[in-house]
Design a protein around this motif. Sequence first.
Motif, PDB file in Angstrom:
ATOM      1  N   ARG A  97       0.958   3.947  -2.891  1.00 39.71           N
ATOM      2  CA  ARG A  97       0.654   5.343  -2.573  1.00 39.71           C
ATOM      3  C   ARG A  97       1.782   6.262  -3.048  1.00 39.71           C
ATOM      4  O   ARG A  97       1.531   7.309  -3.658  1.00 39.71           O
ATOM      5  CB  ARG A  97       0.449   5.494  -1.068  1.00 39.71           C
ATOM      6  CG  ARG A  97       0.245   6.946  -0.610  1.00 39.71           C
ATOM      7  CD  ARG A  97       0.031   7.022   0.895  1.00 39.71           C
ATOM      8  NE  ARG A  97       1.057   6.318   1.630  1.00 39.71           N
ATOM      9  CZ  ARG A  97       2.294   6.800   1.839  1.00 39.71           C
ATOM     10  NH1 ARG A  97       2.636   7.985   1.353  1.00 39.71           N
ATOM     11  NH2 ARG A  97       3.179   6.097   2.525  1.00 39.71           N
ATOM     12  N   GLU A  98       3.035   5.873  -2.770  1.00 38.91           N
ATOM     13  CA  GLU A  98       4.174   6.690  -3.185  1.00 38.91           C
ATOM     14  C   GLU A  98       4.265   6.779  -4.706  1.00 38.91           C
ATOM     15  O   GLU A  98       4.591   7.833  -5.269  1.00 38.91           O
ATOM     16  CB  GLU A  98       5.469   6.105  -2.613  1.00 38.91           C
ATOM     17  CG  GLU A  98       5.592   6.263  -1.104  1.00 38.91           C
ATOM     18  CD  GLU A  98       6.847   5.608  -0.565  1.00 38.91           C
ATOM     19  OE1 GLU A  98       7.520   4.892  -1.345  1.00 38.91           O
ATOM     20  OE2 GLU A  98       7.156   5.810   0.621  1.00 38.91           O
ATOM     21  N   ASP A 154       0.831  -1.210   0.000  1.00 41.21           N
ATOM     22  CA  ASP A 154       0.000   0.000   0.000  1.00 41.21           C
ATOM     23  C   ASP A 154       0.864   1.257   0.000  1.00 41.21           C
ATOM     24  O   ASP A 154       0.565   2.236  -0.707  1.00 41.21           O
ATOM     25  CB  ASP A 154      -0.926   0.003   1.217  1.00 41.21           C
ATOM     26  CG  ASP A 154      -2.003  -1.081   1.124  1.00 41.21           C
ATOM     27  OD1 ASP A 154      -2.195  -1.615   0.013  1.00 41.21           O
ATOM     28  OD2 ASP A 154      -2.619  -1.375   2.167  1.00 41.21           O
ATOM     29  N   ASP A 155       1.943   1.227   0.819  1.00 40.77           N
ATOM     30  CA  ASP A 155       2.846   2.390   0.858  1.00 40.77           C
ATOM     31  C   ASP A 155       3.503   2.605  -0.502  1.00 40.77           C
ATOM     32  O   ASP A 155       3.630   3.738  -0.986  1.00 40.77           O
ATOM     33  CB  ASP A 155       3.926   2.190   1.925  1.00 40.77           C
ATOM     34  CG  ASP A 155       3.373   2.296   3.336  1.00 40.77           C
ATOM     35  OD1 ASP A 155       2.240   2.803   3.483  1.00 40.77           O
ATOM     36  OD2 ASP A 155       4.072   1.869   4.280  1.00 40.77           O
ATOM     37  N   LYS A 183       1.726   6.551  -6.829  1.00 44.68           N
ATOM     38  CA  LYS A 183       0.657   7.442  -7.280  1.00 44.68           C
ATOM     39  C   LYS A 183       1.012   8.902  -7.016  1.00 44.68           C
ATOM     40  O   LYS A 183       0.688   9.788  -7.821  1.00 44.68           O
ATOM     41  CB  LYS A 183      -0.655   7.076  -6.583  1.00 44.68           C
ATOM     42  CG  LYS A 183      -1.274   5.772  -7.074  1.00 44.68           C
ATOM     43  CD  LYS A 183      -2.584   5.482  -6.354  1.00 44.68           C
ATOM     44  CE  LYS A 183      -3.222   4.200  -6.882  1.00 44.68           C
ATOM     45  NZ  LYS A 183      -4.484   3.887  -6.161  1.00 44.68           N
ATOM     46  N   GLU A 184       1.673   9.147  -5.883  1.00 42.10           N
ATOM     47  CA  GLU A 184       2.085  10.518  -5.568  1.00 42.10           C
ATOM     48  C   GLU A 184       3.080  11.039  -6.603  1.00 42.10           C
ATOM     49  O   GLU A 184       2.998  12.195  -7.035  1.00 42.10           O
ATOM     50  CB  GLU A 184       2.701  10.571  -4.167  1.00 42.10           C
ATOM     51  CG  GLU A 184       1.685  10.440  -3.040  1.00 42.10           C
ATOM     52  CD  GLU A 184       2.352  10.403  -1.675  1.00 42.10           C
ATOM     53  OE1 GLU A 184       3.608  10.365  -1.628  1.00 42.10           O
ATOM     54  OE2 GLU A 184       1.629  10.412  -0.657  1.00 42.10           O
TER      55      GLU A 184
END
Length: 589
Positions: free
Chosen positions: A20-21, A16-17, A23-24
């Motif tokens: 998320r990173e 997930d991290d 996508k950021e």
Amino acid sequence: MKELDEANKRLKTFHDDHEREYKEEISKLDNAERDLLGRVSKLNEMKDETAKRYGNEDASDDDIVNINAGGTIIDVKRGTLCQLKGTRLEALFSGRWEKKLQKDSSGRIFLDVNPTAFQAIVDYLNELSISAEEDPPQLPRVNEEHQHILDHQLELFGLRSSRHPESTVLNQKSHFDLIHDWLGKGDGDFKLLYRSSKDGSSASTFHSKCGSKGRTLTLIETENGLILGGYSDIQWRDYYDVRHCQSNEAFIFVLSGKDIAVPCKLIGRDGSNIGNYSNWGPNFGFKNNISDLLVTDGNVSLNIGKSYEALPFGVVNNLSGKKLKIKDMEVFQVEKPGDKTDNEAESEKTRNKLLHVKRIDKFTDNINQGINTKWTSLQSVESKVLALEESFKTEEQLVCSLAGGSTKDIILLNVSGTRMTTMRDTLLVIEDSVLARQFDDTKWTDQGSAKRALKEWEPEDVSKWAKGIEGIPESVAESLCKNKITGRELVALNMEGLKMMGIERPGTLCLLLDEISNLKRANQDHVTLIEHSPYCFGLILDYLRLKHLHAQGLAKEPRLPVASDPQLSRYQKVVKYYFPGDSSKLLLG
């Protein structure tokens, strides 16, 4: 089972991290691209708005542009003048400033420039329009006496500048712009010190021309088309033993070539960044007796990644262990390093948002490669956008200072039979001079030469003139106004034209035509006789033109005029006549 559950939870958290990173990072890329596209759109909107307000909507590349360049008439197609996009010359004649450009009494665009130098620029552009891309013409040259004036004009019109010097290695302004961005606070003007194709490739020649010159930029083109180089804030010296220096500002770069995806700047890491030795040319880096970039005997040896950063994935497959034949190498002195204030630095940071984005290394190699390549591409595009933004900012200043104003401010001179034309403000540059007093606006107005030019008359002016003629019926004035006859049209009217407007009475026609003829004679251009050598006065006028541009922030401080030996004594007398007392020192030194 509990241990397995914990492992699954950790794995999901890592996943997930990671997602998320990722996508950021993609979001940052998308936002940066959107911001750049927005800046381009805003710039285009500003240009469109300017064109609507001041422009000629019917402007075409096939238009013949009539130019009065300092008294010499030059006719050239608009497309020829505008073929170098993004230059000040293109902006000036693009058509979007047409209504704001100053015109002489014949409707020609007036430029207060030396005509010999400007003609050389037009000749260059004419040649450029018929030249193949692989065989472009050299930038124009004139006789030695006028070359410094031509150099000023080339910079003025954006055809060459100390920021974009003439180079045999780099022919893209965007690459120079990118290097200027990379230099940051160490930025400055580029002055050519050495060119191997002209000066030879020996180390001794390199050191004699480039030694002890302070900050330098080295540009190299190899026989296989690779363009690379380096910047050193440490001056080159020809020591008889190898000496290396640590620099926090030096960097090397790769700009273009086969398999080069995007330009790349590589900064120094721990170790020796700059090497000086009498038998070497430029040497960047030295670790375990291996240089990152070393020039010797007309070759460049590459082992990038030793003392400098390694090339990022996707830029080029490999530049280590390469020894390439040099096609040409140039070394420029970086003059006047920029002493930017905190506000200027912050402004630059705001405008150049992407320059200092750090490379990504937290994902897989392929993803890192894709993201970093996109960032580097965005940086390159931003540099081009910034250059276009800066160019547009200077357009209006150029138009107002060089080609703006009223027809009455154009001064025609007959210098012992040679016609010269200039602006009143040019003649007033040095206040305590005979020229400044002679062409003072108040006195000039008293002579009646500052009246509105006939060819600038509106229909209301024409009607008012007709009403003031004794013996002319008021209906004639009304007819002229009804048909919206301007001053330019009035002087072109003949008997047939007057009859077409309903003016039929023979006596009225003859009287009106006679008055139009008198009006033409009375409004002929006022020419001032200058009873001095055209050569000497021309030197003075060219200097005053450059001084005026310098005062407007459009040119560097000009050098003092240099008269040829046969004319020197006469020139000094003419200067002292027009600039008595201490003011003559401004031209004679």
